[in-house]
Design a protein around this motif. Structure first.
Motif, PDB file in Angstrom:
ATOM      1  N   LYS A   1      -8.492  16.616  18.473  1.00  0.00           N
ATOM      2  CA  LYS A   1      -8.161  15.446  19.476  1.00  0.00           C
ATOM      3  C   LYS A   1      -6.985  14.412  19.197  1.00  0.00           C
ATOM      4  O   LYS A   1      -6.486  13.842  20.138  1.00  0.00           O
ATOM      5  CB  LYS A   1      -9.373  14.731  20.214  1.00  0.00           C
ATOM      6  CG  LYS A   1     -10.437  15.758  20.457  1.00  0.00           C
ATOM      7  CD  LYS A   1     -11.898  14.775  20.573  1.00  0.00           C
ATOM      8  CE  LYS A   1     -12.900  15.510  20.821  1.00  0.00           C
ATOM      9  NZ  LYS A   1     -14.372  14.698  21.248  1.00  0.00           N
TER      10      LYS A   1
ATOM     11  N   LYS B   1     -17.176  21.128  11.953  1.00  0.00           N
ATOM     12  CA  LYS B   1     -17.769  20.163  13.048  1.00  0.00           C
ATOM     13  C   LYS B   1     -16.981  19.025  13.085  1.00  0.00           C
ATOM     14  O   LYS B   1     -16.604  18.406  14.013  1.00  0.00           O
ATOM     15  CB  LYS B   1     -19.041  19.688  12.389  1.00  0.00           C
ATOM     16  CG  LYS B   1     -20.217  20.703  12.840  1.00  0.00           C
ATOM     17  CD  LYS B   1     -21.605  20.269  12.205  1.00  0.00           C
ATOM     18  CE  LYS B   1     -22.493  21.218  12.102  1.00  0.00           C
ATOM     19  NZ  LYS B   1     -23.987  20.682  11.780  1.00  0.00           N
ATOM     20  N   PHE B   2     -16.741  18.225  11.987  1.00  0.00           N
ATOM     21  CA  PHE B   2     -15.772  17.165  11.676  1.00  0.00           C
ATOM     22  C   PHE B   2     -14.242  17.267  12.209  1.00  0.00           C
ATOM     23  O   PHE B   2     -13.910  16.227  12.733  1.00  0.00           O
ATOM     24  CB  PHE B   2     -15.657  16.939  10.181  1.00  0.00           C
ATOM     25  CG  PHE B   2     -14.951  15.437  10.035  1.00  0.00           C
ATOM     26  CD1 PHE B   2     -15.462  14.281  10.305  1.00  0.00           C
ATOM     27  CD2 PHE B   2     -13.512  15.478   9.616  1.00  0.00           C
ATOM     28  CE1 PHE B   2     -14.820  13.096   9.851  1.00  0.00           C
ATOM     29  CE2 PHE B   2     -13.015  14.147   9.282  1.00  0.00           C
ATOM     30  CZ  PHE B   2     -13.515  13.078   9.426  1.00  0.00           C
TER      31      PHE B   2
ATOM     32  N   PHE C   1     -21.522  11.108  14.084  1.00  0.00           N
ATOM     33  CA  PHE C   1     -21.108  12.605  13.590  1.00  0.00           C
ATOM     34  C   PHE C   1     -22.193  12.775  12.400  1.00  0.00           C
ATOM     35  O   PHE C   1     -22.472  14.173  12.406  1.00  0.00           O
ATOM     36  CB  PHE C   1     -19.811  12.464  12.748  1.00  0.00           C
ATOM     37  CG  PHE C   1     -19.537  13.698  11.992  1.00  0.00           C
ATOM     38  CD1 PHE C   1     -19.179  15.181  12.420  1.00  0.00           C
ATOM     39  CD2 PHE C   1     -19.527  13.745  10.566  1.00  0.00           C
ATOM     40  CE1 PHE C   1     -19.182  15.984  11.551  1.00  0.00           C
ATOM     41  CE2 PHE C   1     -19.356  14.789   9.897  1.00  0.00           C
ATOM     42  CZ  PHE C   1     -19.011  15.970  10.122  1.00  0.00           C
TER      43      PHE C   1
ATOM     44  N   TYR D   1     -13.396  19.521  14.575  1.00  0.00           N
ATOM     45  CA  TYR D   1     -13.110  19.603  15.914  1.00  0.00           C
ATOM     46  C   TYR D   1     -13.537  18.502  16.789  1.00  0.00           C
ATOM     47  O   TYR D   1     -13.263  18.243  17.927  1.00  0.00           O
ATOM     48  CB  TYR D   1     -14.077  20.763  16.531  1.00  0.00           C
ATOM     49  CG  TYR D   1     -13.308  22.153  16.284  1.00  0.00           C
ATOM     50  CD1 TYR D   1     -12.365  22.647  17.294  1.00  0.00           C
ATOM     51  CD2 TYR D   1     -13.524  22.958  14.893  1.00  0.00           C
ATOM     52  CE1 TYR D   1     -11.695  24.002  17.048  1.00  0.00           C
ATOM     53  CE2 TYR D   1     -12.714  24.226  14.814  1.00  0.00           C
ATOM     54  CZ  TYR D   1     -11.931  24.564  15.825  1.00  0.00           C
ATOM     55  OH  TYR D   1     -11.103  25.915  15.619  1.00  0.00           O
ATOM     56  N   ARG D   2     -14.413  17.705  15.898  1.00  0.00           N
ATOM     57  CA  ARG D   2     -14.946  16.360  16.758  1.00  0.00           C
ATOM     58  C   ARG D   2     -13.686  15.406  16.598  1.00  0.00           C
ATOM     59  O   ARG D   2     -13.535  14.554  17.527  1.00  0.00           O
ATOM     60  CB  ARG D   2     -16.018  15.838  16.140  1.00  0.00           C
ATOM     61  CG  ARG D   2     -16.822  14.601  16.457  1.00  0.00           C
ATOM     62  CD  ARG D   2     -18.138  14.256  16.412  1.00  0.00           C
ATOM     63  NE  ARG D   2     -18.715  13.029  16.829  1.00  0.00           N
ATOM     64  CZ  ARG D   2     -19.749  12.783  16.994  1.00  0.00           C
ATOM     65  NH1 ARG D   2     -20.648  13.718  16.639  1.00  0.00           N
ATOM     66  NH2 ARG D   2     -20.094  11.661  17.513  1.00  0.00           N
ATOM     67  N   PHE D   3     -12.862  15.273  15.626  1.00  0.00           N
ATOM     68  CA  PHE D   3     -12.078  13.944  15.536  1.00  0.00           C
ATOM     69  C   PHE D   3     -10.535  14.687  15.491  1.00  0.00           C
ATOM     70  O   PHE D   3      -9.691  14.194  16.165  1.00  0.00           O
ATOM     71  CB  PHE D   3     -12.174  13.218  14.112  1.00  0.00           C
ATOM     72  CG  PHE D   3     -13.553  12.689  14.336  1.00  0.00           C
ATOM     73  CD1 PHE D   3     -13.612  11.560  15.257  1.00  0.00           C
ATOM     74  CD2 PHE D   3     -14.779  12.829  13.247  1.00  0.00           C
ATOM     75  CE1 PHE D   3     -15.024  10.996  15.164  1.00  0.00           C
ATOM     76  CE2 PHE D   3     -15.866  12.278  13.419  1.00  0.00           C
ATOM     77  CZ  PHE D   3     -16.094  11.108  14.534  1.00  0.00           C
TER      78      PHE D   3
ATOM     79  N   ALA E   1     -18.746  23.471  19.523  1.00  0.00           N
ATOM     80  CA  ALA E   1     -18.679  22.025  18.941  1.00  0.00           C
ATOM     81  C   ALA E   1     -18.946  21.064  19.777  1.00  0.00           C
ATOM     82  O   ALA E   1     -19.426  19.814  19.586  1.00  0.00           O
ATOM     83  CB  ALA E   1     -17.118  21.751  18.370  1.00  0.00           C
ATOM     84  N   SER E   2     -18.526  21.230  21.142  1.00  0.00           N
ATOM     85  CA  SER E   2     -18.649  20.255  22.045  1.00  0.00           C
ATOM     86  C   SER E   2     -19.995  20.290  22.713  1.00  0.00           C
ATOM     87  O   SER E   2     -20.438  19.380  23.666  1.00  0.00           O
ATOM     88  CB  SER E   2     -17.567  20.409  23.229  1.00  0.00           C
ATOM     89  OG  SER E   2     -18.216  21.503  24.052  1.00  0.00           O
TER      90      SER E   2
ATOM     91  N   GLU F   1     -14.555  25.454  19.990  1.00  0.00           N
ATOM     92  CA  GLU F   1     -14.454  24.289  20.704  1.00  0.00           C
ATOM     93  C   GLU F   1     -15.530  24.053  21.583  1.00  0.00           C
ATOM     94  O   GLU F   1     -16.035  22.992  21.697  1.00  0.00           O
ATOM     95  CB  GLU F   1     -13.176  24.140  21.519  1.00  0.00           C
ATOM     96  CG  GLU F   1     -11.708  24.009  20.649  1.00  0.00           C
ATOM     97  CD  GLU F   1     -10.500  23.841  21.410  1.00  0.00           C
ATOM     98  OE1 GLU F   1     -10.622  24.297  22.503  1.00  0.00           O
ATOM     99  OE2 GLU F   1      -9.592  23.233  21.040  1.00  0.00           O
TER     100      GLU F   1
END
Length: 478
Positions: free
Chosen positions: A318, A310-311, A343, A313-315, A252-253, A249
């Motif tokens: 949350k 990546k995808f 992205f 943890y980005r979307f 990824a951030s 996390e």
């Protein structure tokens, strides 16, 4: 339908066609298509295909013996054996004819981790009984660290006995497109971005459905295969899933140094460093270095290597509750789709570096490019009021020739707007900051949406304009 892997199939065929005994070690991260590749290779051949499981030594021996007998001695398929040697003896006696037999042990670590004698017994038969046998052995595993340290290393009992080794990677962006051939270039790129080129995930895309429909079905649906996939993979690979998840996390951030990550997850540097090493072993995280300063430890970053992670943890991370409430499609339309181009920036950069190396090896840019990477640092600028200031700077693509010291540099834009002269001028300015005594010979501009009229009206020196569609033209057609 089997797609791609021509090079790997040829490597397996070369070992199969040699006289006498041959062995290939095949390994790679989960879901990447190892078993599918092997099954394609053995489909028209005489093969014993055993997939080990986490059931202990005795049960694996029992199941392995059954598989061997079903192929070599069907009439005795219910027989039991007290040792691995007795099963190998049957194989030895049955592979003396003209037809070559293939012995596949898939997921080898599941068995070998619990049976320390397995590799030693295998070594004995390779050395003593199978040297002239008409037999090919394929050992396959997903635990990368085990395969590299216990099977391929000098300390392994079977070290030096393989004819070839194949570390199977995810598909590159161009081969990934073969799964969705009717998609536009932009849709193919996004498909590659959300799957990371992993064979299993690509195979889940229904080429008859739209890109949006596939992404919603697989990611933004509680029953979708990829909704829980990151958790499933982490549970299979790690004991301390909570710590590993927290580390991912943070990476990824955008937290990419050891000290920062350790501080954010409230753990010691040594603890985090160990977990980062394991994450690199399984191919989820990589250590990124500035291409012209690879020995500079201060210019080292930990970044997510796996695009699907990546995808996710980005979307997805949350929006778990929203998706579980059945509103995944709404979330996709309102949040994900508007943010998909942002992205895709890092994904597109990786695609462009691959393309640059591929073209550079062929001499397209006037030199033999031997490596590609990125550069980052700082640059000093002058404001309108005359004051100097410093800002961070980066170059998306740097291709270097170790042969003659020449280099190409590139900027990548995955946006719904054309590249204009300011992007080019910034690239030229930042290229002057490169260290290492490299000589810039080409400026590469990669664009999703094309280029402004300025490039037609001005002869920008040594500029190569490359569209997304250009990236998908096969090499032999260029």
């Amino acid at each position: 339908m089997f797609i791609g892997r021509e090079r790997e199939l040829k490597a397996l065929t070369d070992v199969y066609e040699k006289n006498g005994f041959g062995m290939t070690i095949l390994y790679g991260r989960r879901r990447v298509g190892k078993s599918t590749l092997i099954r394609e290779f053995v489909k028209d051949k005489k093969a014993i295909f055993y997939t080990a499981t986490k059931v202990g030594t005795e049960r694996n021996l029992e199941l392995f013996a059954k598989q061997v007998l079903e192929v070599l001695e069907p009439a005795y398929s219910e027989a039991t054996f007290s040792s691995l040697e007795s099963v190998f003896d049957i194989i030895t006696n049955k592979v003396q004819g003209d037809e070559k037999t293939i012995l596949v042990i898939d997921e080898l670590p599941y068995w070998a981790e619990k049976d320390e004698a397995l590799l030693s017994v295998l070594q004995k038969y390779i050395d003593v009984r199978w040297q002239d046998a008409n037999l090919m052995v394929i050992l396959c595993g997903s635990a990368l660290s085990f395969m590299e340290k216990r099977v391929l290393s000098e300390k392994s009992p079977i070290f030096g006995r393989r004819d070839s080794q194949i570390r199977l990677e995810a598909f590159n962006y161009r081969d990934s497109a073969l799964f969705v051939q009717n998609y536009s270039a932009e849709e193919k790129a996004i498909c590659y971005g959300v799957t990371g080129g992993v064979a299993k995930y690509l195979a889940l895309f229904d080429a008859e459905k739209s890109l949006d429909e596939n992404i919603v079905r697989l990611f933004f649906n509680p029953d979708g295969y990829l909704f829980d996939e990151t958790k499933n993979l982490l549970v299979q690979e790690f004991t301390d899933v909570t710590l590993v998840n927290n580390i991912i996390e943070q990476v990824a951030s955008g937290e990419n140094t050891l000290n920062t990550i350790a501080s954010k997850v409230h753990e010691k540097d040594t603890t985090v460093l160990y977990s980062l090493g394991k994450l690199m072993d399984v191919g989820l995280i990589e250590k990124k270095k500035c291409i012209t300063e690879e020995k500079n430890k201060k210019k080292t970053q930990y970044v997510l290597k796996d695009h699907m992670f990546k995808f996710w943890y980005r979307f997805i991370s949350k929006a778990i509750s929203v998706i579980e409430m059945g509103q995944g499609q709404m979330y996709y339309e309102k949040v994900v789709k508007p943010g998909i181009h942002a992205f895709m920036c890092s994904v597109f950069e990786e695609m462009c570096r691959y393309y640059t190396l591929e073209q550079g090896i062929m001499g397209t840019y006037g030199s033999f490019i031997t490596q590609t990477g990125t550069w980052w640092g700082v640059e000093q600028l002058v404001a309108e009021d005359g004051k100097k200031f410093i800002q961070t700077a980066d170059i998306d693509v740097v291709g270097i020739s170790s042969v003659d010291g020449t280099a190409v540099v590139g900027e990548c834009k995955f946006k719904n707007e054309k590249i204009d002269k300011s992007i080019y001028e910034t690239l030229v300015r930042r290229a002057q900051l490169l260290t290492g005594n490299v000589r810039i010979i080409k400026y590469l501009l990669f664009s999703l949406s094309g280029f402004t009229q300025w490039f037609n009206e001005n002869d920008a020196e040594n500029v190569v304009k490359i569209t997304l569609e250009d990236l998908y033209i096969p090499m032999n057609e260029e």
